[in-house]
Design a protein around this motif. Structure first.
Motif, PDB file in Angstrom:
ATOM      1  N   PHE A 343      -5.468 -15.102   2.664  1.00 10.79           N
ATOM      2  CA  PHE A 343      -5.738 -13.664   2.641  1.00 10.79           C
ATOM      3  C   PHE A 343      -7.151 -13.371   3.115  1.00 10.79           C
ATOM      4  CE2 PHE A 343      -2.412 -14.026  -0.672  1.00 10.79           C
ATOM      5  CZ  PHE A 343      -1.503 -13.119  -0.156  1.00 10.79           C
ATOM      6  N   ARG A 344      -7.315 -12.201   3.700  1.00 19.28           N
ATOM      7  CA  ARG A 344      -8.640 -11.696   4.056  1.00 19.28           C
ATOM      8  C   ARG A 344      -9.117 -10.739   2.964  1.00 19.28           C
ATOM      9  NH1 ARG A 344      -5.875 -10.960   9.100  1.00 19.28           N
ATOM     10  NH2 ARG A 344      -6.709 -12.295  10.744  1.00 19.28           N
ATOM     11  N   THR A 345     -10.407 -10.680   2.753  1.00 18.07           N
ATOM     12  CA  THR A 345     -10.978  -9.662   1.868  1.00 18.07           C
ATOM     13  C   THR A 345     -10.950  -8.318   2.584  1.00 18.07           C
ATOM     14  OG1 THR A 345     -12.391 -11.199   0.661  1.00 18.07           O
ATOM     15  CG2 THR A 345     -13.089  -8.885   0.700  1.00 18.07           C
ATOM     16  N   ILE A 346     -10.469  -7.295   1.893  1.00 18.61           N
ATOM     17  CA  ILE A 346     -10.449  -5.943   2.461  1.00 18.61           C
ATOM     18  C   ILE A 346     -11.748  -5.255   2.082  1.00 18.61           C
ATOM     19  CG2 ILE A 346      -9.206  -3.748   2.587  1.00 18.61           C
ATOM     20  CD1 ILE A 346      -6.735  -5.217   1.533  1.00 18.61           C
ATOM     21  N   LYS A 347     -12.428  -4.729   3.101  1.00 19.63           N
ATOM     22  CA  LYS A 347     -13.726  -4.092   2.843  1.00 19.63           C
ATOM     23  C   LYS A 347     -13.719  -2.637   3.293  1.00 19.63           C
ATOM     24  CE  LYS A 347     -16.548  -8.290   3.241  1.00 19.63           C
ATOM     25  NZ  LYS A 347     -17.686  -8.917   3.947  1.00 19.63           N
ATOM     26  N   ILE A 348     -14.515  -1.829   2.586  1.00 17.80           N
ATOM     27  CA  ILE A 348     -14.778  -0.455   2.989  1.00 17.80           C
ATOM     28  C   ILE A 348     -16.290  -0.294   3.070  1.00 17.80           C
ATOM     29  CG2 ILE A 348     -14.599   1.982   2.362  1.00 17.80           C
ATOM     30  CD1 ILE A 348     -12.017   1.361   0.916  1.00 17.80           C
ATOM     31  N   LYS A 349     -16.772  -0.084   4.273  1.00 19.29           N
ATOM     32  CA  LYS A 349     -18.217   0.024   4.514  1.00 19.29           C
ATOM     33  C   LYS A 349     -18.967  -1.188   3.937  1.00 19.29           C
ATOM     34  CE  LYS A 349     -19.238   4.089   2.875  1.00 19.29           C
ATOM     35  NZ  LYS A 349     -19.977   5.367   2.614  1.00 19.29           N
ATOM     36  N   ASP A 350     -18.465  -2.370   4.265  1.00 21.67           N
ATOM     37  CA  ASP A 350     -19.054  -3.650   3.850  1.00 21.67           C
ATOM     38  C   ASP A 350     -18.974  -3.918   2.350  1.00 21.67           C
ATOM     39  OD1 ASP A 350     -19.738  -4.290   6.480  1.00 21.67           O
ATOM     40  OD2 ASP A 350     -21.649  -3.204   6.335  1.00 21.67           O
ATOM     41  N   ILE A 429      -8.481   3.159   8.999  1.00 20.05           N
ATOM     42  CA  ILE A 429      -8.423   1.729   9.313  1.00 20.05           C
ATOM     43  C   ILE A 429      -7.970   0.941   8.093  1.00 20.05           C
ATOM     44  CG2 ILE A 429      -9.794  -0.298   9.950  1.00 20.05           C
ATOM     45  CD1 ILE A 429     -11.563   1.553  11.624  1.00 20.05           C
ATOM     46  N   VAL A 430      -8.523   1.290   6.930  1.00 18.05           N
ATOM     47  CA  VAL A 430      -8.146   0.591   5.697  1.00 18.05           C
ATOM     48  C   VAL A 430      -6.689   0.883   5.351  1.00 18.05           C
ATOM     49  CG1 VAL A 430      -8.655   0.305   3.241  1.00 18.05           C
ATOM     50  CG2 VAL A 430     -10.513   0.706   4.864  1.00 18.05           C
ATOM     51  N   LYS A 431      -6.281   2.136   5.542  1.00 17.72           N
ATOM     52  CA  LYS A 431      -4.892   2.521   5.263  1.00 17.72           C
ATOM     53  C   LYS A 431      -3.931   1.693   6.119  1.00 17.72           C
ATOM     54  CE  LYS A 431      -1.749   6.494   5.352  1.00 17.72           C
ATOM     55  NZ  LYS A 431      -1.605   7.932   5.691  1.00 17.72           N
ATOM     56  N   ASN A 432      -4.214   1.602   7.417  1.00 22.11           N
ATOM     57  CA  ASN A 432      -3.358   0.816   8.309  1.00 22.11           C
ATOM     58  C   ASN A 432      -3.432  -0.674   7.985  1.00 22.11           C
ATOM     59  OD1 ASN A 432      -2.496   3.079   9.699  1.00 22.11           O
ATOM     60  ND2 ASN A 432      -4.115   2.961  11.231  1.00 22.11           N
ATOM     61  N   TYR A 433      -4.583  -1.119   7.533  1.00 19.36           N
ATOM     62  CA  TYR A 433      -4.780  -2.517   7.143  1.00 19.36           C
ATOM     63  C   TYR A 433      -3.804  -2.879   6.028  1.00 19.36           C
ATOM     64  CZ  TYR A 433      -7.916  -6.578   7.326  1.00 19.36           C
ATOM     65  OH  TYR A 433      -8.465  -7.813   7.543  1.00 19.36           O
ATOM     66  N   ILE A 434      -3.692  -1.966   5.051  1.00 20.57           N
ATOM     67  CA  ILE A 434      -2.768  -2.188   3.933  1.00 20.57           C
ATOM     68  C   ILE A 434      -1.326  -2.044   4.404  1.00 20.57           C
ATOM     69  CG2 ILE A 434      -2.038  -1.346   1.669  1.00 20.57           C
ATOM     70  CD1 ILE A 434      -4.945  -0.342   1.281  1.00 20.57           C
ATOM     71  N   LYS A 435      -1.056  -0.996   5.180  1.00 24.79           N
ATOM     72  CA  LYS A 435       0.301  -0.703   5.638  1.00 24.79           C
ATOM     73  C   LYS A 435       0.867  -1.840   6.482  1.00 24.79           C
ATOM     74  CE  LYS A 435       2.941   2.937   7.971  1.00 24.79           C
ATOM     75  NZ  LYS A 435       2.842   4.240   8.691  1.00 24.79           N
TER      76      LYS A 435
END
Length: 685
Positions: A343-350, A429-435
């Motif tokens: 898995f990759r770590t999901i980040k929002i503004k680092d 971007i985060v939304k699509n990352y999850i989707k």
């Protein structure tokens, strides 16, 4: 004895009936069109601009009836258009049969579409795809068996078979034929098949081809045969046959043609409409890279071929195209439920939104009792509320910041709306990352598999990925892993695939295609010897329907191509023509300058050679790897792009520079593009 006079009278009678049906349908169309317009106008006038609840209910009851009438209207218009075309050539052949249960013989006329006599409801023309029409394509008179779906095998006695050459409504010739390609009728039709685009072969289908076209669609089909055996044409007729057979549950949108290059879709585009069917979509395997991450640059097929032609080490390509890698992928995926997923770590503004450790714990602990794809969906469900919470918090903070601005920049409602738009866009971007389950590190899974097989190949691939580069041979394994692990990117609506030049596909590529189009049966076509790839890695099985007759090129060209690879099996049934000629580059220039033809291929070695040659030649067109439209005329192309096409005149440039042993399959492929004239041109000195 066949009477041309009697057949001409019969043709006139059929055309007269077509006129009657056409005129009746035209009058009915005109009347019903007017009625439909009046009904629409009345409904709108009654309802007016203000639609009450009662009016809505009334209108909702009227709409289905109007919709049904409009669909019927479209169907009538289609039939009218079909009749207009049918008059020019109502049928192309006839077969006289006798059934054991019937004392009298019956003559059946075979055409592109069926036609009924409205006064008797009797069929006077049989669609070539009907079961009984199969008797027309048998290669002998006497007892002929044919299959009726859901009924079984039937048998009739074929007394006579004739072929009728009809053009623009005129009967030009009649042949008493047993449909052998050497017959005068077929030779008349096959004077030169190399036109600007592929045409239907429905009037010249041979018995072995007919058998393939009508094969059961419930299983995959592999058809192998030499150049000119009609493989691609068979595929197009098979599509038309399957659309006819399954017309109540399948249409053109449920089929897909996977082609050898981008132009091929345009090259075959006219065949199905000629047969009265809508064209199906066509695409290359390369275009499946759109299902992978867009952060990479993907190597195109032509770049891939040219790279491998100069490569000193092809170990990585051979591994990535092998059955060994396919088995390793399947084995690795089978064990992911216990361990190994990345898995990759999901980040929002680092800032971490969900760490890889947390995602691993969810996958292997909280959701451990579910299948892999269900676990990932549950992780999605777990992350959505958190995403919305973070998004709403960011919106509130942004709204608060906007409201603190001292100058007037909008009302509170306008500022709130601005904040929502800004943050929703920022967090997309985060939304699509999850989707799209981008937090699953498919690339790392791939590297782990490669490391097990060959650490050096793994390191080479890692270096390319770090540079945001993905080689052509990496597309298939990455796509296969994406589909098998994430359960995404499938195309369930495709029910049937046509794969042309299947010998060019590796086991991993075919597995990736099967994974994406998981509901589709496949018709695969190829030739074990037509190879333009410098390192062949095909996955052809031993169970195949083999064609051995070549109809397209002259006997001289076919015999030459056979000599290149030592082929003693292919039977040449084309017309005779001139011998294959060798030319100097100057003689080639002179020949080309005086050539008046729109079907000429000048085949160069690669893209650089194409550019060099084109600069020396006037009035030639370049065919590039990313061209979507097939261009007729005098065209220059790299040798690996010539596959699948046919031309009246073919010039193979720098023929003397090819290694006749090492490049024999490439030369065989290029030479077999010629239908009438083949020239071997020496390098320009």
């Amino acid at each position: 004895m066949v009477s041309k006079k009697q057949e001409a009278l019969h043709l006139k009678g059929v055309q007269g009936l077509i006129d009657i049906i056409h005129n009746d349908l035209s009058g009915e169309l005109e009347k019903t069109t007017g009625e439909l317009i009046d009904e629409r106008r009345f409904a709108l006038e009654e309802l007016g601009s203000e639609i009450s609840d009662d009016a809505q209910i009334e209108y909702s009851q009227v709409l289905p009836s109007l919709k049904m009438q409009e669909e019927l209207q479209v169907s009538r218009q289609d039939i009218k258009d079909s009749l207009s075309k049918m008059k020019d050539r109502p049928y192309f052949g006839a077969v006289t049969i006798q059934d054991d249960d019937e004392p009298e013989e019956e003559k059946l006329y075979i055409g592109l579409n069926s036609l009924k006599d409205p006064s008797t409801n009797d069929l006077i023309i049989y669609d070539w795809r009907t079961p009984i029409a199969s008797t027309y394509y048998a290669s002998h008179l006497g007892r002929v068996d044919y299959e009726v779906p859901a009924v079984g095998m039937q048998s009739v006695d074929v007394k006579e078979r004739i072929q009728l050459v009809i053009e623009n409504g005129q009967l030009l010739d009649v042949f008493d034929s047993e449909l052998y390609i050497g017959d005068d009728a077929l030779q008349h039709l096959l004077v030169d098949t190399a036109k600007d685009k592929m045409k239907s072969i429905v009037t010249t289908i041979q018995e072995d081809q007919n058998r393939i076209i009508r094969q059961n669609s419930a299983q995959d089909l592999l058809v192998l045969g030499p150049p000119g055996s009609g493989k691609t044409s068979i595929a197009m007729q098979r599509i038309a046959y399957l659309l006819y057979l399954h017309r109540h549950k399948m249409n053109a949108d449920n089929m897909l043609f996977i082609t050898p290059n981008e132009m091929f879709g345009d090259y075959i585009a006219e065949v199905l409409p000629e047969l009265g069917e809508a064209s199906i979509n066509a695409m290359t395997f390369y275009r499946l890279h759109d299902k992978l991450s867009r952060k990479y640059e993907f190597e195109a097929l032509f770049q891939h071929i040219e790279r491998l032609r100069t490569a000193t080490d092809t170990t990585a390509f051979e591994l990535k195209s092998s059955r060994k890698l396919l088995d390793a992928i399947n084995d690795h995926v089978a064990h992911l439920s216990d361990s190994g997923i990345k898995f990759r770590t999901i980040k929002i503004k680092d800032e971490p939104f969900a760490t890889s450790e947390e995602l691993t714990a969810l996958f292997y602990e909280k959701f451990k009792d579910s299948p892999i794809d269900s676990r990932l969906k549950k992780i999605q469900v777990e992350l959505w509320p958190r995403y919305k919470e973070v998004l709403n918090k960011a919106i509130k903070e942004r709204t608060k910041a906007l409201k603190k601005v001292t100058s007037y920049i909008g009302t509170d409602a306008e500022l709130e709306k601005q904040a929502v738009q800004e943050k929703t866009k920022q967090f997309r971007i985060v939304k699509n990352y999850i989707k799209q389950l981008e937090f699953v590190n498919i690339e790392k899974l791939y590297l782990d598999i490669l490391k097990q097989l060959d650490p050096a190949v793994k390191q080479e691939t890692l270096n390319a990925l770090k540079n945001r580069q993905i080689n052509y041979e990496d597309i298939a394994p990455l796509l296969l892993l994406t589909v098998k692990v994430k359960g995404l990117k499938r195309e369930p609506g495709i029910q049937h695939l046509i794969i042309d030049e299947v010998q060019d596909y590796s086991p991993v590529q075919l597995a990736a295609i099967s994974a994406v189009f998981s509901n589709a049966r496949k018709t695969m076509l190829g030739d074990r010897h037509q190879l333009v790839h410098p390192v062949p890695a095909h996955a052809l099985g031993s169970t195949a329907l083999e064609l051995t007759k070549s109809y397209r090129s002259t006997v001289e060209i076919t015999e030459f191509t056979k000599s290149l690879i030592g082929n003693t099996v292919t039977e040449s049934l084309g017309v005779h023509g001139e011998e294959v000629k060798q030319l100097s580059f100057k003689e080639f220039n002179d020949k080309l300058a005086g050539l008046d033809s729109e079907s000429v291929a000048i085949i160069a070695r690669d893209v650089a050679h194409v550019a060099e040659v084109a600069a020396k030649l006037p009035d030639v067109m370049l065919l590039s790897h990313d061209q979507y439209t097939f261009t007729k005329g005098k065209v220059v192309m790299p040798n690996y792009m010539s596959k699948g096409f046919e031309f009246t005149h073919v010039f193979i440039l720098d023929y003397n520079l090819y290694d006749k042993k090492q490049d024999r399959f490439l030369l065989y492929t290029m030479a077999s593009r010629a239908t009438r004239h083949l020239y071997l041109v020496e390098a320009d000195q």
